[in-house]
Design a protein around this motif. Structure first.
Motif, PDB file in Angstrom:
ATOM      1  N   GLU A   1      -6.969   5.452 -33.491  1.00  0.00           N
ATOM      2  CA  GLU A   1      -7.272   4.842 -31.996  1.00  0.00           C
ATOM      3  C   GLU A   1      -6.205   5.656 -31.029  1.00  0.00           C
ATOM      4  OE1 GLU A   1      -7.330   1.318 -34.828  1.00  0.00           O
ATOM      5  OE2 GLU A   1      -6.159   2.903 -34.338  1.00  0.00           O
ATOM      6  N   LEU A   2      -5.325   6.430 -31.466  1.00  0.00           N
ATOM      7  CA  LEU A   2      -4.334   7.085 -30.507  1.00  0.00           C
ATOM      8  C   LEU A   2      -4.634   8.493 -30.297  1.00  0.00           C
ATOM      9  CD1 LEU A   2      -1.127   5.723 -32.047  1.00  0.00           C
ATOM     10  CD2 LEU A   2      -2.538   4.619 -30.430  1.00  0.00           C
ATOM     11  N   PHE A   3      -4.410   8.880 -28.912  1.00  0.00           N
ATOM     12  CA  PHE A   3      -4.609  10.247 -28.543  1.00  0.00           C
ATOM     13  C   PHE A   3      -3.189  10.982 -28.348  1.00  0.00           C
ATOM     14  CE2 PHE A   3      -8.068   7.401 -27.233  1.00  0.00           C
ATOM     15  CZ  PHE A   3      -9.082   7.968 -27.438  1.00  0.00           C
ATOM     16  N   GLY A   4      -3.417  12.132 -28.105  1.00  0.00           N
ATOM     17  CA  GLY A   4      -2.330  13.238 -27.398  1.00  0.00           C
ATOM     18  C   GLY A   4      -2.472  12.947 -25.972  1.00  0.00           C
ATOM     19  N   SER A   5      -1.868  14.195 -25.375  1.00  0.00           N
ATOM     20  CA  SER A   5      -1.802  13.812 -24.069  1.00  0.00           C
ATOM     21  C   SER A   5      -3.045  14.478 -23.495  1.00  0.00           C
ATOM     22  CB  SER A   5      -0.768  15.182 -23.499  1.00  0.00           C
ATOM     23  OG  SER A   5       0.423  14.932 -23.839  1.00  0.00           O
ATOM     24  N   PRO A   6      -3.632  13.927 -22.258  1.00  0.00           N
ATOM     25  CA  PRO A   6      -4.677  14.014 -21.598  1.00  0.00           C
ATOM     26  C   PRO A   6      -5.026  15.522 -21.066  1.00  0.00           C
ATOM     27  CG  PRO A   6      -3.420  12.616 -19.961  1.00  0.00           C
ATOM     28  CD  PRO A   6      -2.595  12.936 -21.291  1.00  0.00           C
ATOM     29  N   SER A   7      -6.219  15.779 -20.732  1.00  0.00           N
ATOM     30  CA  SER A   7      -6.686  16.917 -20.279  1.00  0.00           C
ATOM     31  C   SER A   7      -7.381  16.359 -18.787  1.00  0.00           C
ATOM     32  CB  SER A   7      -7.558  17.770 -20.843  1.00  0.00           C
ATOM     33  OG  SER A   7      -8.748  17.117 -21.423  1.00  0.00           O
ATOM     34  N   TRP A   8      -7.409  17.228 -17.805  1.00  0.00           N
ATOM     35  CA  TRP A   8      -8.188  16.961 -16.551  1.00  0.00           C
ATOM     36  C   TRP A   8      -9.214  17.638 -16.087  1.00  0.00           C
ATOM     37  CZ3 TRP A   8      -6.163  12.142 -15.160  1.00  0.00           C
ATOM     38  CH2 TRP A   8      -4.957  11.628 -15.853  1.00  0.00           C
ATOM     39  N   THR A   9     -10.292  17.491 -15.694  1.00  0.00           N
ATOM     40  CA  THR A   9     -11.240  18.206 -15.170  1.00  0.00           C
ATOM     41  C   THR A   9     -11.673  17.777 -13.923  1.00  0.00           C
ATOM     42  OG1 THR A   9     -13.079  16.674 -16.109  1.00  0.00           O
ATOM     43  CG2 THR A   9     -12.234  18.446 -17.629  1.00  0.00           C
ATOM     44  N   GLY A  10     -11.701  18.805 -13.009  1.00  0.00           N
ATOM     45  CA  GLY A  10     -12.219  18.326 -11.593  1.00  0.00           C
ATOM     46  C   GLY A  10     -10.748  18.373 -10.832  1.00  0.00           C
ATOM     47  N   THR A  11     -10.910  18.228  -9.348  1.00  0.00           N
ATOM     48  CA  THR A  11     -10.011  18.491  -8.454  1.00  0.00           C
ATOM     49  C   THR A  11     -10.461  17.423  -7.402  1.00  0.00           C
ATOM     50  OG1 THR A  11     -11.045  20.378  -7.158  1.00  0.00           O
ATOM     51  CG2 THR A  11      -9.586  20.995  -8.790  1.00  0.00           C
ATOM     52  N   VAL A  12      -9.196  17.364  -6.414  1.00  0.00           N
ATOM     53  CA  VAL A  12      -9.109  16.379  -5.373  1.00  0.00           C
ATOM     54  C   VAL A  12      -9.304  17.465  -4.239  1.00  0.00           C
ATOM     55  CG1 VAL A  12      -7.717  14.733  -3.983  1.00  0.00           C
ATOM     56  CG2 VAL A  12      -7.760  14.522  -6.408  1.00  0.00           C
ATOM     57  N   GLU A  13     -10.305  17.294  -3.595  1.00  0.00           N
ATOM     58  CA  GLU A  13     -10.286  18.113  -2.118  1.00  0.00           C
ATOM     59  C   GLU A  13      -9.313  17.848  -1.292  1.00  0.00           C
ATOM     60  OE1 GLU A  13     -13.518  18.990   1.302  1.00  0.00           O
ATOM     61  OE2 GLU A  13     -14.234  17.766  -0.451  1.00  0.00           O
ATOM     62  N   GLY A  14      -8.607  19.096  -0.898  1.00  0.00           N
ATOM     63  CA  GLY A  14      -7.663  18.796   0.322  1.00  0.00           C
ATOM     64  C   GLY A  14      -6.106  19.027  -0.325  1.00  0.00           C
ATOM     65  N   LEU A  15      -6.098  18.906  -1.945  1.00  0.00           N
ATOM     66  CA  LEU A  15      -4.874  19.358  -2.378  1.00  0.00           C
ATOM     67  C   LEU A  15      -4.697  20.676  -2.567  1.00  0.00           C
ATOM     68  CD1 LEU A  15      -4.636  16.231  -4.773  1.00  0.00           C
ATOM     69  CD2 LEU A  15      -3.769  16.370  -2.354  1.00  0.00           C
ATOM     70  N   ASP A  16      -3.457  21.242  -2.426  1.00  0.00           N
ATOM     71  CA  ASP A  16      -3.129  22.494  -2.911  1.00  0.00           C
ATOM     72  C   ASP A  16      -2.738  22.431  -4.353  1.00  0.00           C
ATOM     73  OD1 ASP A  16      -0.488  21.809  -3.037  1.00  0.00           O
ATOM     74  OD2 ASP A  16      -0.060  22.325  -1.158  1.00  0.00           O
ATOM     75  N   GLU A  17      -2.526  23.718  -4.983  1.00  0.00           N
ATOM     76  CA  GLU A  17      -2.182  23.747  -6.267  1.00  0.00           C
ATOM     77  C   GLU A  17      -1.150  22.849  -6.799  1.00  0.00           C
ATOM     78  OE1 GLU A  17      -1.970  27.479  -7.850  1.00  0.00           O
ATOM     79  OE2 GLU A  17      -4.001  28.272  -7.118  1.00  0.00           O
ATOM     80  N   ALA A  18      -0.196  22.910  -5.872  1.00  0.00           N
ATOM     81  CA  ALA A  18       1.447  22.148  -6.223  1.00  0.00           C
ATOM     82  C   ALA A  18       0.870  20.602  -6.368  1.00  0.00           C
ATOM     83  CB  ALA A  18       2.306  22.739  -5.355  1.00  0.00           C
ATOM     84  N   GLN A  19       0.326  20.151  -5.238  1.00  0.00           N
ATOM     85  CA  GLN A  19      -0.125  18.704  -5.146  1.00  0.00           C
ATOM     86  C   GLN A  19      -0.893  18.256  -6.032  1.00  0.00           C
ATOM     87  OE1 GLN A  19      -1.601  19.090  -1.018  1.00  0.00           O
ATOM     88  NE2 GLN A  19       0.243  18.241  -0.154  1.00  0.00           N
ATOM     89  N   GLN A  20      -1.915  19.278  -6.402  1.00  0.00           N
ATOM     90  CA  GLN A  20      -2.980  18.930  -7.635  1.00  0.00           C
ATOM     91  C   GLN A  20      -2.261  18.858  -8.932  1.00  0.00           C
ATOM     92  OE1 GLN A  20      -6.454  18.349  -7.515  1.00  0.00           O
ATOM     93  NE2 GLN A  20      -6.414  18.142  -9.732  1.00  0.00           N
ATOM     94  N   ALA A  21      -1.134  19.650  -9.223  1.00  0.00           N
ATOM     95  CA  ALA A  21      -0.443  19.568 -10.366  1.00  0.00           C
ATOM     96  C   ALA A  21       0.316  18.388 -10.360  1.00  0.00           C
ATOM     97  CB  ALA A  21       0.381  20.772 -10.598  1.00  0.00           C
ATOM     98  N   GLN A  22       0.991  18.124  -9.259  1.00  0.00           N
ATOM     99  CA  GLN A  22       1.741  16.845  -9.157  1.00  0.00           C
ATOM    100  C   GLN A  22       1.121  15.535  -9.788  1.00  0.00           C
ATOM    101  OE1 GLN A  22       2.991  15.248  -5.610  1.00  0.00           O
ATOM    102  NE2 GLN A  22       5.043  14.943  -6.126  1.00  0.00           N
TER     103      GLN A  22
END
Length: 473
Positions: free
Chosen positions: A208-229
């Motif tokens: 039932e357990l997972f490793g670290s998640p991955s993320w797909t997609g972006t939030v419009e208006g965030l720069d790379e640093a903000q998206q990474a945060q």
């Protein structure tokens, strides 16, 4: 200036007298702690007044005697918890005041410390001796504010050692149970033993357990640093959740979408400030004067020879004369001062949504955040003292600061929903096996009664504390 200083001194003395009267009134009612606090305020104003210092010391001594007496009386009545609440107040005030105790209070304090030791030996020691180390630890933690005082340091050390030994012994018992097909139970035992600094083998990661998640997609208006945060904060929440295990081979894929925007506007506006002008005007005022007018009259008199004669004399008559004179008066005239400014406005908007399927039997877990902040103000460099108009420049919340707070709020919400999602997935079955009950405890929140009953067959009273082994720090 000397007169002003005298007035200030008199006012200060009156204020002190009023405060002191309140303090003395409280003392007469037996409220010595409160009275001593007022004397603290008095001494701040007159720090070198020996009379105030002496009075405060007397109040503090009486307060400590009263607090310790209350502890002693409630202990004799059999209410140990209330007695220790009074003892804590006594020790807190003694420490804050750095007070020295007389022989009588020292003796009473030793008796209360002994009473606390006996109570903790029952409260903590009984659970520890029965092998319920987590329950004993919880009771001991509740007493930490009291045990933090140096007078109880030895008791604290003894109780901690007793709880630790209980935990180590219980670990050995749990470790020896044969539960090869129960990965969640063995994970609980692994954490239980680690909590008491003992070794237990860590089982293979449950399916039932997972490793670290991955993320797909972006939030419009965030720069790379903000998206990474944003992704890092949400990853942090997931890795502290019951769904995560360091050895998890499957990585859940979370979608991430949304928009962050800051809108700014500037618009010229006309403003007005009301003020009052004193305008002179001419009025007329009636006045009166008394006028004396002469006139001649005959009057009789007696001369040196005793003969009556007449003569002409000047006399005066008075009459009042009224006349009008112009005077200058003033009236208050409301006026309006007109000026120009820029109306500045700023609005932050954020909308974020993230979802993933964690339990194939259920729909996806979705976490959302939607919020906004609108601010506005005027900017100008106009000065008009009469209308209280001064240059202005509004101060707005920085976009980065606001976004940081929203990302943290989303992390907290995500962590809570992950725990609830686990609980709904694995704690709702009416009948649970031992491994299923241990799996339920992974949520890190109090387990339902059906899970507690199953765990209590092995853990006893510690079943109600088992979830604390999985709680996020």
């Amino acid at each position: 200036m000397a007169r002003l200083l005298l007035v200030v001194s008199v006012l200060a003395l009156c204020a002190c007298t009023t405060l002191r009267g309140r303090a003395d009134s409280l003392a007469r009612k037996g409220m010595f702690v409160e009275a001593a606090a007022i004397y603290d305020d008095l001494i701040q104003k007159r720090p070198h007044d020996p009379e105030l210092l002496l009075a405060r010391e007397d109040l503090r001594a009486r307060a400590l005697a009263q607090l310790l007496s209350n502890a002693r009386e409630t202990r004799l009545e059999g209410d140990d918890e209330e007695a220790e609440a009074w003892l804590l107040r006594f020790l807190d005030h003694r420490t804050a005041w750095n007070s020295k105790l007389n022989g009588g209070l020292e003796s009473s304090l030793r008796e209360e410390v002994d009473g606390t030791r006996r109570h903790l030996q029952r409260l903590v020691g009984n659970s520890a001796r029965q092998g319920h180390a987590l329950t004993a630890e919880q009771a001991l933690q509740r007493k930490q504010p009291l045990l933090a005082h140096r007078e109880l340091a030895l008791i604290s050390r003894d109780m901690e050692w007793l709880v630790l030994q209980s935990g180590k012994t219980s670990c050995q018992r749990l470790r020896d149970l044969s539960t090869e097909d129960s990965p969640h139970w063995r994970e609980l035992v692994f954490r239980y033993c680690g909590h008491w600094r003992e070794y237990a083998p860590r089982p293979a990661t449950a399916p039932e357990l997972f490793g670290s998640p991955s993320w797909t997609g972006t939030v419009e208006g965030l720069d790379e640093a903000q998206q990474a945060q944003l992704e890092a904060r949400l990853t942090q929440a997931f890795e502290a959740s019951p769904w995560f295990a360091p050895g998890g081979s499957t990585r859940p894929e979370f979608s991430l979408e949304g928009r962050f925007v800051t809108e700014r506007e500037s618009q010229p506006v006309s403003l007005s400030a009301s003020w009052t002008d004193r305008v002179p005007y001419t009025d007329h005022e009636d006045r009166t004067e008394v006028i004396e007018e002469p006139y001649e009259a005959e009057e009789e008199y007696t001369d040196e020879d005793g003969k009556t004669k007449t003569r002409t004399v000047t006399k005066y008559t008075q009459h009042t004369h009224t006349y009008s004179v112009p005077v200058t008066r003033y009236r208050d005239v409301p006026k309006s001062f007109e000026y120009h400014a820029l109306r500045l406005s700023q609005a932050h908007h954020v909308a974020v949504a993230s979802s993933a399927v964690l339990d194939a039997r259920r729909g996806p877990l979705t976490v959302t955040l939607q919020d906004q902040l609108s601010e506005s103000g005027h900017e100008h460099d106009v000065t008009f003292t009469e209308g209280n108009v001064r240059p202005q420049s509004p101060s707005f919340t920085h976009a980065e600061t606001w976004l940081e707070a929203k990302v943290e709020a989303l992390r907290v919400t995500f962590a809570r929903q992950l725990a609830e999602h686990w609980r709904e997935s694995y704690c709702s079955t009416p009948s649970l096996t031992l491994d299923e009950a241990a799996r339920c405890a992974r949520a890190g929140i109090a387990v339902p009664i059906q899970a507690s009953r199953v765990l209590s067959d092995i853990l006893g009273a510690d079943a109600t504390q088992a979830h604390s082994l999985f709680a996020s720090p």
